[in-house]
Structures are given as C-alpha cells and as structure tokens.
Enzyme design. Sequence first.
Site, PDB file in Angstrom:
ATOM      1  N   HIS A  91       0.849  -1.196   0.000  1.00  0.00           N
ATOM      2  CA  HIS A  91       0.000   0.000   0.000  1.00  0.00           C
ATOM      3  C   HIS A  91       0.884   1.246   0.000  1.00  0.00           C
ATOM      4  O   HIS A  91       1.996   1.224   0.541  1.00  0.00           O
ATOM      5  CB  HIS A  91      -0.928  -0.010   1.228  1.00  0.00           C
ATOM      6  CG  HIS A  91      -1.983   1.045   1.145  1.00  0.00           C
ATOM      7  ND1 HIS A  91      -1.756   2.351   1.516  1.00  0.00           N
ATOM      8  CD2 HIS A  91      -3.264   0.996   0.711  1.00  0.00           C
ATOM      9  CE1 HIS A  91      -2.855   3.055   1.311  1.00  0.00           C
ATOM     10  NE2 HIS A  91      -3.785   2.257   0.830  1.00  0.00           N
ATOM     11  N   GLU A 139      -3.730   2.970  -7.154  1.00  0.00           N
ATOM     12  CA  GLU A 139      -4.109   4.085  -6.282  1.00  0.00           C
ATOM     13  C   GLU A 139      -3.103   5.228  -6.437  1.00  0.00           C
ATOM     14  O   GLU A 139      -1.965   5.106  -5.977  1.00  0.00           O
ATOM     15  CB  GLU A 139      -4.097   3.666  -4.802  1.00  0.00           C
ATOM     16  CG  GLU A 139      -5.140   2.643  -4.424  1.00  0.00           C
ATOM     17  CD  GLU A 139      -5.398   2.627  -2.921  1.00  0.00           C
ATOM     18  OE1 GLU A 139      -6.519   2.266  -2.551  1.00  0.00           O
ATOM     19  OE2 GLU A 139      -4.500   2.971  -2.135  1.00  0.00           O
TER      20      GLU A 139
END
Length: 220
Positions: A91, A139
């Site tokens: 992430h 993302e």
Amino acid sequence: MLKTPVIIVNYKTYSASIGKRALELTKTIERKGKKNWAVCPQASDIRMLSENTDVPLLAQHIDAVDPGSNTGHILLETVKRAGAQGTLINHSERRLKLSAIEKIVRRCHEKDLETIICANNPEVAASAAALDPGFVAYEPPELIGGDISVSSAKPDVVEEAVEKVKNVNPEVKVLCGAGVKNGEDVKAALELGTEGVLLASGLVKSEKKEEVIHDLESEL
Ligand code: G3P
C-alpha cells in the site's frame, strides 16, 4: 477467492475503525451491504472481527518473513489463523521492496491467501501483475484521502492500468482506489474496466455510514 465486483474498505489506523468501532463498522457493513464487501482491519483486530462477523477480512500488510526470530513483524501465519483470507501488499502508506513483494505473494500462494498488490501508477501495476497476484489495485497517492475520486480525476490512467495489467497477465483483476465516496465513483471505476474499488475515508470518516454503504453499492 474474493468475489467481484468487490468493495474493499481499508480501515487504516483511523480512530473510527479500530477496536470496538472496527467491529461496529464491520457489523454495519454485514447488515446493510447486499453486494461483495471485504474489509482490512488492523492486524490485532482481525480475530475479533472473524469471530463476530462473516465479512471477508484482509490484512493491511504482512511482512516478508518466515516463522522464527522476527520481533515486531506481522507474520502471514498469524493473520491467517486469526481469520484473514488475504492481504494488501505494498500500500502507498506501507511501501515494500520488490523482493519483499515477491516473497509475500509467493508465501500467500503457498498458504492459499488472496493477494492484492497496490500500485501507484500503470507501470508499477504492470510489474505487479507479473508476480501473479489475485488483484492489482491502482491508487494514485496524491488523491488518497481527498474528495476527488480516481475514477473521475484520472479515468485515462485507470484504463491504462487495466490495459497494462491485462497485457502482462489477463488473469489478474484490477481495482482502483483513492477518493472513492459514492455509487457514481464505483460505477465509473467499473466502466473503466476494474472489478472493484478500494476505499477508506469516504466510509470510515462518514457520520452516515449506513447511507454511504447503500450509496456505494447502489450502481453495482
Ligand atoms: O486503501 C484505500 C485508500 O488508500 C484510499 O483511501 O481515503 O482515499 O478512500 P481513501
């Protein structure tokens, strides 16, 4: 392993989604959500959620370590036994070296855990796809936590990420995330070729969680 299209809620370290509040939010998703949902709680909340809900659980991160002397690390076997069905990997808020990403994906395959590698641009998404994860999640870091959805701010880049991933490995499913807050954002993401979204603040920080849950899945 995760059914698609899927809405994945990352609980991060928000006060509104840890401990008892993580359980409340997950029960609300279980009660109100009619479509495919999964949530990523803090590692130490996974067992409590798995014992009290049936919502699919993913770890936010695991470390590239084997059982043994690795003080302070998050071990795959621990989150799996606690009830996680898979994990986010790399992430934006928990970046990893390529060698670590490769090892984590390999260990997850061996232990039958779902893998979602996050990528900050289409090139990284394509490289991630070569490792054969279940999902790659695009993302853009600059939109994370903001009000503008990736699917409206960067539709061309989402499409590019999907195309690059599928060119490398058509089996890998693509998600997108950052700024996703409502059903329109989810619909736009799916129309761009993704099979779901990853979101956090739009639901976790909302005062009207039931309404947001309903809205998010309204176009699925
Ligand atoms: O993992 C999901 C995430 O990074 C997006 O966060 O707050 O923009 O929905 P948010």
